[in-house]
Design a protein around this motif. Structure first.
Motif, mmCIF file in Angstrom:
data_model
loop_
_atom_site.group_PDB
_atom_site.id
_atom_site.type_symbol
_atom_site.label_atom_id
_atom_site.label_comp_id
_atom_site.label_asym_id
_atom_site.label_seq_id
_atom_site.Cartn_x
_atom_site.Cartn_y
_atom_site.Cartn_z
ATOM 1 N N ALA A 142 57.991 -18.173 -6.652
ATOM 2 C CA ALA A 142 57.800 -17.251 -5.526
ATOM 3 C C ALA A 142 57.558 -15.828 -6.007
ATOM 4 O O ALA A 142 58.317 -15.306 -6.825
ATOM 5 N N GLY A 143 56.489 -15.212 -5.519
ATOM 6 C CA GLY A 143 56.213 -13.806 -5.852
ATOM 7 C C GLY A 143 55.244 -13.621 -6.999
ATOM 8 O O GLY A 143 54.809 -12.500 -7.258
ATOM 9 N N GLN A 144 54.910 -14.710 -7.688
ATOM 10 C CA GLN A 144 53.978 -14.579 -8.821
ATOM 11 C C GLN A 144 52.535 -14.483 -8.325
ATOM 12 O O GLN A 144 52.249 -14.724 -7.156
ATOM 13 N N PHE A 145 51.642 -14.136 -9.235
ATOM 14 C CA PHE A 145 50.249 -13.926 -8.838
ATOM 15 C C PHE A 145 49.291 -14.450 -9.900
ATOM 16 O O PHE A 145 49.713 -14.866 -10.988
ATOM 17 N N ALA A 146 48.014 -14.437 -9.548
ATOM 18 C CA ALA A 146 46.959 -14.834 -10.489
ATOM 19 C C ALA A 146 45.887 -13.757 -10.490
ATOM 20 O O ALA A 146 45.780 -12.967 -9.545
ATOM 21 N N MET A 147 45.099 -13.705 -11.554
ATOM 22 C CA MET A 147 43.926 -12.833 -11.604
ATOM 23 C C MET A 147 42.713 -13.714 -11.365
ATOM 24 O O MET A 147 42.512 -14.713 -12.070
ATOM 25 N N LEU A 148 41.888 -13.345 -10.381
ATOM 26 C CA LEU A 148 40.773 -14.196 -9.964
ATOM 27 C C LEU A 148 39.447 -13.448 -9.951
ATOM 28 O O LEU A 148 39.393 -12.270 -9.601
ATOM 29 N N LYS A 149 38.398 -14.206 -10.270
ATOM 30 C CA LYS A 149 37.048 -13.665 -10.156
ATOM 31 C C LYS A 149 36.081 -14.849 -10.127
ATOM 32 O O LYS A 149 36.292 -15.834 -10.845
ATOM 33 N N PRO A 150 35.035 -14.776 -9.299
ATOM 34 C CA PRO A 150 34.051 -15.855 -9.339
ATOM 35 C C PRO A 150 33.500 -15.996 -10.770
ATOM 36 O O PRO A 150 33.202 -14.989 -11.409
ATOM 37 N N ALA A 151 33.368 -17.222 -11.241
ATOM 38 C CA ALA A 151 32.942 -17.449 -12.626
ATOM 39 C C ALA A 151 31.540 -16.901 -12.881
ATOM 40 O O ALA A 151 30.666 -16.993 -12.010
ATOM 41 N N ARG A 152 31.360 -16.332 -14.064
ATOM 42 C CA ARG A 152 30.069 -15.822 -14.547
ATOM 43 C C ARG A 152 29.488 -14.691 -13.698
ATOM 44 O O ARG A 152 28.315 -14.373 -13.810
ATOM 45 N N LEU A 153 30.315 -14.106 -12.848
ATOM 46 C CA LEU A 153 29.831 -12.984 -12.043
ATOM 47 C C LEU A 153 29.928 -11.729 -12.903
ATOM 48 O O LEU A 153 30.972 -11.453 -13.474
ATOM 49 N N PHE A 154 28.835 -10.972 -12.977
ATOM 50 C CA PHE A 154 28.872 -9.791 -13.828
ATOM 51 C C PHE A 154 29.533 -8.612 -13.110
ATOM 52 O O PHE A 154 30.298 -7.861 -13.701
ATOM 53 N N GLU A 155 29.203 -8.452 -11.844
ATOM 54 C CA GLU A 155 29.762 -7.341 -11.074
ATOM 55 C C GLU A 155 30.491 -7.893 -9.863
ATOM 56 O O GLU A 155 29.952 -8.769 -9.189
ATOM 57 N N PRO A 156 31.654 -7.396 -9.486
ATOM 58 C CA PRO A 156 32.445 -6.446 -10.257
ATOM 59 C C PRO A 156 32.995 -7.080 -11.527
ATOM 60 O O PRO A 156 33.074 -8.302 -11.649
ATOM 61 N N LEU A 157 33.353 -6.222 -12.442
ATOM 62 C CA LEU A 157 33.766 -6.648 -13.769
ATOM 63 C C LEU A 157 35.166 -7.268 -13.791
ATOM 64 O O LEU A 157 35.389 -8.302 -14.393
ATOM 65 N N LEU A 158 36.078 -6.576 -13.122
ATOM 66 C CA LEU A 158 37.486 -6.935 -13.267
ATOM 67 C C LEU A 158 37.903 -8.015 -12.276
ATOM 68 O O LEU A 158 37.387 -8.093 -11.161
ATOM 69 N N ARG A 159 38.843 -8.828 -12.710
ATOM 70 C CA ARG A 159 39.412 -9.828 -11.814
ATOM 71 C C ARG A 159 40.341 -9.129 -10.826
ATOM 72 O O ARG A 159 40.752 -7.993 -11.046
ATOM 73 N N ARG A 160 40.652 -9.829 -9.749
ATOM 74 C CA ARG A 160 41.541 -9.262 -8.746
ATOM 75 C C ARG A 160 42.879 -9.994 -8.746
ATOM 76 O O ARG A 160 42.919 -11.220 -8.864
ATOM 77 N N ALA A 161 43.950 -9.211 -8.596
ATOM 78 C CA ALA A 161 45.302 -9.775 -8.571
ATOM 79 C C ALA A 161 45.590 -10.308 -7.176
ATOM 80 O O ALA A 161 45.419 -9.592 -6.196
ATOM 81 N N MET A 162 46.007 -11.567 -7.101
ATOM 82 C CA MET A 162 46.296 -12.208 -5.812
ATOM 83 C C MET A 162 47.617 -12.971 -5.891
ATOM 84 O O MET A 162 47.802 -13.799 -6.781
ATOM 85 N N ALA A 163 48.492 -12.708 -4.922
ATOM 86 C CA ALA A 163 49.764 -13.437 -4.873
ATOM 87 C C ALA A 163 49.525 -14.860 -4.380
ATOM 88 O O ALA A 163 48.678 -15.089 -3.517
ATOM 89 N N PHE A 164 50.276 -15.788 -4.927
ATOM 90 C CA PHE A 164 50.180 -17.175 -4.464
ATOM 91 C C PHE A 164 50.774 -17.280 -3.060
ATOM 92 O O PHE A 164 51.858 -16.777 -2.793
ATOM 93 N N TYR A 165 50.033 -17.944 -2.186
ATOM 94 C CA TYR A 165 50.515 -18.153 -0.824
ATOM 95 C C TYR A 165 51.165 -19.531 -0.713
ATOM 96 O O TYR A 165 52.264 -19.670 -0.214
ATOM 97 N N GLN A 166 50.457 -20.523 -1.201
ATOM 98 C CA GLN A 166 51.010 -21.871 -1.187
ATOM 99 C C GLN A 166 50.649 -22.577 -2.486
ATOM 100 O O GLN A 166 49.594 -22.304 -3.057
ATOM 101 N N VAL A 167 51.504 -23.464 -2.904
ATOM 102 C CA VAL A 167 51.282 -24.202 -4.149
ATOM 103 C C VAL A 167 51.653 -25.664 -3.933
ATOM 104 O O VAL A 167 52.686 -25.968 -3.331
#
Lengths: 316, 268
Positions: free
Chosen positions: B33-58
């Motif tokens: 509970a409370g942890q997150f992941a860094m996400l970005k569509p694969a091979r997408l050049f822009e934007p560069l950085l991944r986005r931090a997202m909290a897990f909602y359900q697992v």
């Protein structure tokens, strides 16, 4: 006769030497983007890296700048971390013993706000076992000389370099700032002051403003621009500097894959550092090593140093 | 922490510009509970950085972990994620950060109760916590706030829990009209026994107020903070928050030392 490359090992093809230090390949990771090395141990096999540069170390720990410290820009990002670090002593006592378990070259990045601070940090690091070289960040203001940025002044950069060279027990790489009129003058000044190698470029100073609040997006107002957006500037500077200095150059600036790395080598770099890409593609360094090996094999390059400064200028 | 390619299973847009994204990760992940992941569509050049997202359900089924995220489509990063389609690949790094601890509730000789205060896009970050508390039979009170009914997130999922749920909206379009912190304060004033541990996630101003109210009732608050991140695993040191330590302070990384911090230690 061309060697049969299929029988050559990765290390035979990719190994390089800079200032007497043997690197198993020319892929290093840049200071500030790789923590103290151990942070990546869960993500990549550190033993595969040519080497890595530690986060910038000062004689004493530093708190760094207030947030917000980073903002993404097109093709890059601005950062104003303010050199938050654990200090040279903690690096020697807490990090080095663990880092020595890995078979990769450790470069300690050092900075200071006065000549004395550089020397103090180097003297602490001289006691540490397992450091291959020092990399001097000279992009900080010198508080004792009215805040002039050392890296902007050939004479100030040269005096830091020669002072550090006098005490350093390891080769000294000077990391050049791109925020200068003519980077060649800086390169020549630190070369004659005794630098063993150069690394370039550090980040470019930039600003980003929120148009609704009209506030700077960074608490520090300005920050260092890095990422793929800066690559052409970095390649140009590596090319320019390679034309005038004799010491080896390590290329840095927006490298995100093996093709970028090759470009820097052709421009005149002997090795490269991956920086910002470590953030958004943590295995980038390993993929770059694999890509370089494959490129060499396909291009019949038996030793990667053949690429260095191999730029073909258009004949008039 | 795994660096892996995840696959989009489902993606739905809802309400006032929100997106629910379900990914399958081809490995078993131990997510708390409370942890997150860094996400970005694969091979997408822009934007560069991944986005931090909290897990909602697992949910783990065989050797695959199914994870859900809910986010507000605001900038380039969330826009790019919202444009994903089922079957698309996503660069996934996680789970990251420390988790909510329910130890403060269990350790006491007396049994404490849990109070969850969440607002807006902070709401998804507390569902797993609420589920865990209910599973452990902790008496749990949940306060969810949003601007309007179109900004309420996850009501269907929170309603399934054996917890007392209070909903507030700024415009009164559903639940009580007003800020969630006002309802919280009224609630605490009415309690005979203030034996709660407070958990919160939401806009900074809401968490700050929650922490102040909790402190005034002698309660501890655990707040899940949000910050812009470049890496999500500690190396960029870009996501720091000022943390009070006796007479001094330090900048601590939301991604590694956090995202959960004790409310009274945060310099809001």
């Amino acid at each position: 006769m061309v060697d049969n490359l299929s029988t050559k090992s990765e290390s035979e093809i990719l190994a390089i030497e800079i200032a007497g230090i043997k690197f198993k390949n020319p892929v290093l990771t840049a200071s500030g983007t790789f923590g103290y090395g151990l942070d990546f141990a869960e993500l990549i096999d550190l033993n595969r890296l040519g080497g890595f540069c530690s986060k910038g170390l000062s004689p004493k720990p530093m708190k760094g700048n207030p947030p917000p410290r980073i903002v993404e820009t097109h093709g890059g990002m601005l950062n104003a971390i303010g050199l938050q670090n654990i200090g040279a002593k903690a690096f020697v006592t807490d990090k080095l013993p663990l880092l020595r378990n890995y078979n990769t070259q450790i470069i300690a990045n050092v900075f200071g706000y006065s000549l004395d601070e550089y020397i103090e940090a180097i003297e602490i690091l001289n006691q540490g076992e397992g450091i291959a070289a020092y990399e001097l960040n000279i992009s900080c203001p010198n508080v004792k000389e009215g805040g002039i940025v050392i890296g902007n002044s050939p004479s100030a950069a040269a005096s830091v370099t020669s002072a550090v060279k006098r005490v350093a027990k390891r080769p000294v790489i000077v990391k050049l700032s791109p925020n200068v009129t003519d980077i060649k003058q800086l390169a020549l000044a630190v070369e004659s002051a005794g630098a063993d190698a150069l690394s370039l470029i550090n980040t470019l100073v930039g600003t980003s403003i929120d148009i609704y609040s009209r506030r700077p997006r960074l608490a520090n107002i300005t920050g260092g621009l890095s990422g793929p957006a800066v690559k052409p500037i970095a390649v140009r500077m590596v090319y320019e500097v390679a034309q005038v200095v004799k010491i080896p150059i390590i290329g840095i600036g927006g490298i995100a894959n093996w093709m970028d790395a090759v470009e820097f080598l052709i421009a005149g770099a002997c090795a490269i550092q991956i920086g910002t890409a470590n953030y958004y593609d943590p295995t980038c360094s390993i993929k770059t090593i694999d890509g370089l090996l494959e490129y060499c094999k396909k291009q019949n390059i038996s030793q990667i140093s053949e690429l260095v400064k191999s730029i073909k200028l258009i004949a008039k | 922490m795994k660096e892996i390619i995840a696959i989009v299973q489902e993606i739905n847009l809802f309400g006032n510009g929100y997106c629910r994204l379900k990914l399958s990760v081809p490995t078993i992940l131990d997510i708390n509970a409370g942890q997150f992941a860094m996400l970005k569509p694969a091979r997408l050049f822009e934007p560069l950085l991944r986005r931090a997202m909290a897990f909602y359900q697992v949910k783990v089924i065989n050797n695959t972990t199914f994870v859900d995220f809910i986010f507000h489509i605001l900038g380039r990063g969330t826009q790019a994620l919202a444009e994903l389609r089922p079957g698309d690949q996503v660069e996934f790094l996680g789970p990251l950060g420390k988790s909510f601890s329910i130890a403060p509730i269990q350790k006491q000789d007396q049994v404490l109760r849990a109070l969850i205060v969440a607002g807006g896009v902070g709401t998804p970050a507390v569902l797993i916590l609420a589920q865990e508390l209910c599973l452990k039979r902790v008496e749990t009170y949940i306060f969810l706030g949003a601007r309007s009914k179109d900004d309420l997130i996850g009501i269907d999922d929170f309603s399934l829990l054996p917890a007392k749920l209070t909903i507030t909206t700024d415009d009164g379009s559903v639940g009580e009209k007003g800020f969630v912190t006002e309802s919280l304060e009224k609630f605490l004033e009415m309690q005979e026994q203030n034996n709660f541990v407070v958990y919160t996630c939401g806009p900074e101003i809401m968490m700050k107020r929650t922490s102040e109210i909790a402190t005034s009732f002698g309660l501890k608050t655990y707040a899940s903070l949000e910050a812009r991140m470049a890496c999500g695993f500690g190396v960029c040191v870009g996501c720091v928050v000022e943390i009070q330590q006796s007479n001094d302070f330090s900048y601590q990384r939301v991604c590694v030392e956090g995202p959960i911090f004790e409310g009274s230690e945060v310099v809001w």
